[in-house]
Design an enzyme around this catalytic site. Structure first.
Site, PDB file in Angstrom:
ATOM      1  N   ASP A  30       0.845  -1.190   0.000  1.00 39.89           N
ATOM      2  CA  ASP A  30       0.000   0.000   0.000  1.00 39.89           C
ATOM      3  C   ASP A  30       0.888   1.250   0.000  1.00 39.89           C
ATOM      4  OD1 ASP A  30      -3.219   0.533   0.971  1.00 39.89           O
ATOM      5  OD2 ASP A  30      -1.809   2.209   1.113  1.00 39.89           O
ATOM      6  N   ILE A  31       0.503   2.228  -0.800  1.00 41.24           N
ATOM      7  CA  ILE A  31       1.298   3.451  -0.949  1.00 41.24           C
ATOM      8  C   ILE A  31       1.318   4.280   0.339  1.00 41.24           C
ATOM      9  CG2 ILE A  31      -0.472   5.074  -1.797  1.00 41.24           C
ATOM     10  CD1 ILE A  31       1.497   5.721  -4.113  1.00 41.24           C
ATOM     11  N   GLY A  93     -15.499   2.935   3.890  1.00 40.05           N
ATOM     12  CA  GLY A  93     -14.169   3.546   3.744  1.00 40.05           C
ATOM     13  C   GLY A  93     -13.478   3.208   2.437  1.00 40.05           C
ATOM     14  N   HIS A 100     -10.479  -4.829  -3.417  1.00 40.47           N
ATOM     15  CA  HIS A 100      -9.129  -5.107  -2.924  1.00 40.47           C
ATOM     16  C   HIS A 100      -9.208  -5.517  -1.469  1.00 40.47           C
ATOM     17  CE1 HIS A 100     -10.072  -0.826  -2.529  1.00 40.47           C
ATOM     18  NE2 HIS A 100      -9.398  -0.848  -1.400  1.00 40.47           N
ATOM     19  N   HIS A 102      -7.068  -5.562   2.051  1.00 38.02           N
ATOM     20  CA  HIS A 102      -5.931  -5.058   2.817  1.00 38.02           C
ATOM     21  C   HIS A 102      -5.419  -6.188   3.694  1.00 38.02           C
ATOM     22  CE1 HIS A 102      -6.828  -0.645   2.252  1.00 38.02           C
ATOM     23  NE2 HIS A 102      -8.027  -1.131   2.032  1.00 38.02           N
TER      24      HIS A 102
HETATM   25  P1  5GP Z   1      -9.618   1.689   0.360  1.00 32.31           P
HETATM   26  O1  5GP Z   1      -9.559   3.027   1.032  1.00 32.31           O
HETATM   27  O2  5GP Z   1     -10.359   1.771  -0.958  1.00 32.31           O
HETATM   28  O3  5GP Z   1     -10.079   0.584   1.228  1.00 32.31           O
HETATM   29  O4  5GP Z   1      -8.127   1.332   0.028  1.00 32.31           O
HETATM   30  C1  5GP Z   1      -7.422   1.880  -1.020  1.00 32.31           C
HETATM   31  C2  5GP Z   1      -5.965   1.784  -0.665  1.00 32.31           C
HETATM   32  O5  5GP Z   1      -5.217   1.946  -1.853  1.00 32.31           O
HETATM   33  C3  5GP Z   1      -5.509   2.861   0.309  1.00 32.31           C
HETATM   34  O6  5GP Z   1      -4.975   2.242   1.476  1.00 32.31           O
HETATM   35  C4  5GP Z   1      -4.461   3.635  -0.478  1.00 32.31           C
HETATM   36  O7  5GP Z   1      -3.370   4.032   0.303  1.00 32.31           O
HETATM   37  C5  5GP Z   1      -4.063   2.652  -1.561  1.00 32.31           C
HETATM   38  N1  5GP Z   1      -3.671   3.271  -2.823  1.00 32.31           N
HETATM   39  C6  5GP Z   1      -4.338   4.228  -3.509  1.00 32.31           C
HETATM   40  N2  5GP Z   1      -3.698   4.525  -4.648  1.00 32.31           N
HETATM   41  C7  5GP Z   1      -2.600   3.717  -4.683  1.00 32.31           C
HETATM   42  C8  5GP Z   1      -1.529   3.554  -5.623  1.00 32.31           C
HETATM   43  O8  5GP Z   1      -1.461   4.210  -6.654  1.00 32.31           O
HETATM   44  N3  5GP Z   1      -0.579   2.641  -5.324  1.00 32.31           N
HETATM   45  C9  5GP Z   1      -0.619   1.897  -4.177  1.00 32.31           C
HETATM   46  N4  5GP Z   1       0.358   1.039  -3.976  1.00 32.31           N
HETATM   47  N5  5GP Z   1      -1.606   2.027  -3.269  1.00 32.31           N
HETATM   48  C10 5GP Z   1      -2.589   2.912  -3.514  1.00 32.31           C
END
Ligand code: 5GP
Ligand code: ZN
Length: 114
Positions: A30-31, A93, A100, A102
């Site tokens: 995760d970034i 969230g 995806h 986590h």
């Molecule tokens: P969500 O908030 O949808 O559950 O999780 C999305 C996740 O994707 C976040 O934790 C965010 O940091 C990660 N994320 C968003 N854009 C990118 C990216 O371009 N590269 C990577 N490696 N992670 C990303």
């Protein structure tokens, strides 16, 4: 999906720190990590969220959890414990509309999450 950021990562158009890849699944760091270990596991196939799952995806989701267990072992968090979660929709969230999972570990995780 043309403008999906995770589809672009799958296609190699956006770089990622890859942890695992096979024909069905990609995993990368995760970034913006929320724990010492924070990787995302995604199906290469575009599915918007848990809400977009179809009967035909049932095997894929079980497969992702099995891959998650392998990754957790490789990253050294299997024994102490970890969490695999998928946020769905605004209240859940979710910020990226490509399903995806986590994988979080390497520290004591709070429950319930905020
Ligand atoms: P969500 O908030 O949808 O559950 O999780 C999305 C996740 O994707 C976040 O934790 C965010 O940091 C990660 N994320 C968003 N854009 C990118 C990216 O371009 N590269 C990577 N490696 N992670 C990303
Ligand atoms: Zn996508």
């Amino acid at each position: 999906m043309e403008d999906c950021i995770f589809c672009k990562i799958v296609k190699g158009e956006i770089p990622c720190d890859k942890v695992y890849e096979d024909e069905k699944v990609l995993s990368f760091k995760d970034i913006s990590p929320e724990a010492p270990v924070h990787v995302l596991i995604i199906p290469k196939k575009h599915i918007t969220s848990i809400n977009g799952l179809k009967k035909e995806d049932e095997e894929l989701i079980g497969y992702i959890y099995n891959i998650g267990a392998k990754i957790a072992k490789e990253l050294g968090v299997a024994e102490d414990g970890y969490r695999i979660v998928s946020n769905c929709g605004e209240d859940g969230g979710q910020t990226v509309p490509h399903i995806h999972f986590h994988l979080l570990g390497g520290r004591k995780l709070n429950w319930p999450p905020g």
